[in-house]
Design a protein around this motif. Structure first.
Motif, PDB file in Angstrom:
ATOM      1  N   GLU A 162       0.830  -1.204   0.000  1.00 22.70           N
ATOM      2  CA  GLU A 162       0.000   0.000   0.000  1.00 22.70           C
ATOM      3  C   GLU A 162       0.863   1.253   0.000  1.00 22.70           C
ATOM      4  OE1 GLU A 162      -3.040  -0.126  -0.584  1.00 22.70           O
ATOM      5  OE2 GLU A 162      -3.841  -2.030   0.165  1.00 22.70           O
ATOM      6  N   ARG A 163       0.234   2.362  -0.396  1.00 18.92           N
ATOM      7  CA  ARG A 163       0.921   3.647  -0.472  1.00 18.92           C
ATOM      8  C   ARG A 163       1.207   4.217   0.918  1.00 18.92           C
ATOM      9  NH1 ARG A 163       0.994   7.075  -4.827  1.00 18.92           N
ATOM     10  NH2 ARG A 163      -0.716   5.892  -5.761  1.00 18.92           N
ATOM     11  N   SER A 164       0.259   4.025   1.843  1.00 22.36           N
ATOM     12  CA  SER A 164       0.413   4.606   3.182  1.00 22.36           C
ATOM     13  C   SER A 164      -0.437   3.827   4.169  1.00 22.36           C
ATOM     14  CB  SER A 164      -0.006   6.080   3.187  1.00 22.36           C
ATOM     15  OG  SER A 164      -1.415   6.195   3.039  1.00 22.36           O
ATOM     16  N   PHE A 165      -0.291   4.190   5.449  1.00 24.46           N
ATOM     17  CA  PHE A 165      -1.014   3.508   6.526  1.00 24.46           C
ATOM     18  C   PHE A 165      -2.515   3.753   6.445  1.00 24.46           C
ATOM     19  CE2 PHE A 165       3.301   4.250   7.928  1.00 24.46           C
ATOM     20  CZ  PHE A 165       3.674   3.013   8.417  1.00 24.46           C
ATOM     21  N   ALA A 166      -2.911   4.841   5.799  1.00 29.93           N
ATOM     22  CA  ALA A 166      -4.336   5.177   5.711  1.00 29.93           C
ATOM     23  C   ALA A 166      -5.120   4.157   4.891  1.00 29.93           C
ATOM     24  CB  ALA A 166      -4.501   6.570   5.102  1.00 29.93           C
ATOM     25  N   ALA A 167      -4.409   3.330   4.129  1.00 26.67           N
ATOM     26  CA  ALA A 167      -5.080   2.373   3.243  1.00 26.67           C
ATOM     27  C   ALA A 167      -5.539   1.114   3.960  1.00 26.67           C
ATOM     28  CB  ALA A 167      -4.153   2.000   2.087  1.00 26.67           C
ATOM     29  N   ILE A 168      -5.129   0.918   5.225  1.00 31.69           N
ATOM     30  CA  ILE A 168      -5.477  -0.312   5.942  1.00 31.69           C
ATOM     31  C   ILE A 168      -6.066   0.021   7.304  1.00 31.69           C
ATOM     32  CG2 ILE A 168      -3.692  -1.667   4.788  1.00 31.69           C
ATOM     33  CD1 ILE A 168      -2.015  -1.364   7.361  1.00 31.69           C
ATOM     34  N   HIS A 169      -6.672  -0.977   7.919  1.00 31.30           N
ATOM     35  CA  HIS A 169      -7.249  -0.800   9.248  1.00 31.30           C
ATOM     36  C   HIS A 169      -6.156  -0.838  10.319  1.00 31.30           C
ATOM     37  CE1 HIS A 169     -10.831  -2.404   6.986  1.00 31.30           C
ATOM     38  NE2 HIS A 169     -11.345  -1.325   7.583  1.00 31.30           N
ATOM     39  N   GLY A 178      -4.060  -2.133  13.192  1.00 32.19           N
ATOM     40  CA  GLY A 178      -3.706  -3.501  13.570  1.00 32.19           C
ATOM     41  C   GLY A 178      -3.364  -4.398  12.408  1.00 32.19           C
ATOM     42  N   GLU A 179      -3.581  -3.905  11.175  1.00 36.10           N
ATOM     43  CA  GLU A 179      -3.258  -4.719  10.002  1.00 36.10           C
ATOM     44  C   GLU A 179      -1.825  -4.447   9.535  1.00 36.10           C
ATOM     45  OE1 GLU A 179      -7.586  -5.351   7.816  1.00 36.10           O
ATOM     46  OE2 GLU A 179      -6.167  -3.919   6.981  1.00 36.10           O
ATOM     47  N   PRO A 180      -1.162  -5.464   8.943  1.00 36.73           N
ATOM     48  CA  PRO A 180       0.192  -5.262   8.408  1.00 36.73           C
ATOM     49  C   PRO A 180       0.141  -4.727   6.986  1.00 36.73           C
ATOM     50  CG  PRO A 180      -0.409  -7.561   8.192  1.00 36.73           C
ATOM     51  CD  PRO A 180      -1.580  -6.874   8.855  1.00 36.73           C
ATOM     52  N   LEU A 181       1.221  -4.086   6.578  1.00 37.89           N
ATOM     53  CA  LEU A 181       1.343  -3.649   5.196  1.00 37.89           C
ATOM     54  C   LEU A 181       2.806  -3.588   4.797  1.00 37.89           C
ATOM     55  CD1 LEU A 181       1.046   0.194   4.629  1.00 37.89           C
ATOM     56  CD2 LEU A 181       1.440  -0.788   6.891  1.00 37.89           C
ATOM     57  N   LEU A 182       3.025  -3.637   3.492  1.00 39.04           N
ATOM     58  CA  LEU A 182       4.329  -3.410   2.890  1.00 39.04           C
ATOM     59  C   LEU A 182       4.271  -2.043   2.228  1.00 39.04           C
ATOM     60  CD1 LEU A 182       7.053  -4.955   2.220  1.00 39.04           C
ATOM     61  CD2 LEU A 182       5.980  -5.549   0.047  1.00 39.04           C
ATOM     62  N   TYR A 183       5.293  -1.198   2.447  1.00 43.55           N
ATOM     63  CA  TYR A 183       5.258   0.161   1.909  1.00 43.55           C
ATOM     64  C   TYR A 183       6.664   0.626   1.565  1.00 43.55           C
ATOM     65  CZ  TYR A 183       6.939   1.820   6.478  1.00 43.55           C
ATOM     66  OH  TYR A 183       7.696   2.036   7.611  1.00 43.55           O
TER      67      TYR A 183
END
Length: 281
Positions: free
Chosen positions: A231-238, A240-245
């Motif tokens: 994802e582009r930023s943390f705003a794209a997920i809920h 507590g969820e993980p992301l790659l950025y």
């Protein structure tokens, strides 16, 4: 006389007067020398983190800037005290103990000189051999930044190829999977910063929103395995969820939104921490 900035980093912390003593030495060289802190919260004795924090910062300072980096578990041993000139025309004053690894790999070193302690050592330091950060590095760095000495007056020239390197793993693509390392933590937030560049990552034809398989190993032991979103930023997920950025150094990073990924999975840094990522078709 032109003054260049003096930028200090260490593992000393700020609980006592060690950092203040270094600045005092520099001000005794020149009362108008501009002195700045990079960080003094390098984990104690963590040469790898010191090396990374230099590379993270150096590119954002002008040519001529003098950096003093003191993460020196071997103080008083036969390790060399040096000043290097980078290919970006900046100077780093440090023990030659691996602190220059990331600079050498990512920026390049033009020349290195060993500090001549007969000339470039605080005259009032007495017989102490346990605070080279104050007595040698801050003193030499300030003299260089203030123009009291030139680079050639630091001491004898050494061979650049003989600089001490920590083990360093360059990321690579293996059968549509990218293998890299967890280089450092975004400490306050617990995010994992890898050595995988955005360009290398995008060579797998990945778009925002794609699902990515992530595996993390510590010395061949699997610590984490999951499928997460790019994802582009943390705003794209809920929360507590993980992301790659993409982090601020244009490298790939992994985080938990408003949580600490490092604490959640007890993950460390360095070449023993391997990461593998690939696009889920």
């Amino acid at each position: 006389m032109m003054m260049n900035a003096l930028v200090l980093q260490s593992d000393f912390g700020l609980e006592d007067g060690a950092v203040s003593a270094m600045k005092g030495v520099a001000h005794n060289v020149s009362k108008v020398i501009p002195i700045f802190d990079n960080t003094h919260d390098i984990p104690p004795f963590d040469i790898w983190a010191g090396s990374y924090r230099l590379w993270q910062t150096v590119n954002y300072w002008p040519a001529g800037t003098v950096f003093v980096s003191v993460v020196d578990p071997g103080v008083g041993s036969d390790r060399k005290s040096v000043v290097v000139k980078t290919k970006a025309n900046q100077y780093i004053v440090t023990p030659d103990n691996g602190t220059l690894t990331h600079i050498a790999e990512n920026i390049g070193i033009e020349a290195i000189r060993e500090i001549d302690e007969k000339v470039n050592r605080l005259p009032t330091s007495g017989a102490s051999h346990t605070f080279h950060g104050r007595d040698i590095y801050a003193y030499t760095g300030a003299r260089l930044a203030a123009g009291v000495i030139t680079f050639t007056e630091v001491g004898q020239e050494l061979a650049v190829d003989n600089i001490v390197h920590l083990p360093y793993f360059s990321p690579k693509v293996v059968e549509q999977s990218i293998h890299g390392t967890i280089d450092i933590l975004d400490v306050r937030f617990g995010n994992l910063w890898t050595n995988i560049s955005r360009e290398l990552f995008l060579s797998l034809d990945i778009q925002y929103g794609d699902k990515i398989e992530v595996k993390i190993l510590h010395e061949s032991r699997k610590v984490y395995s999951n499928i997460i979103a790019f994802e582009r930023s943390f705003a794209a997920i809920h929360v507590g969820e993980p992301l790659l950025y993409v982090n601020s150094l244009d490298n790939m990073a992994i985080a938990i939104n408003q949580g600490s990924f490092a604490k959640a999975y007890n993950i460390g840094t360095g070449t023993s921490w391997q990461i593998m990522i690939r696009k889920v078709e």
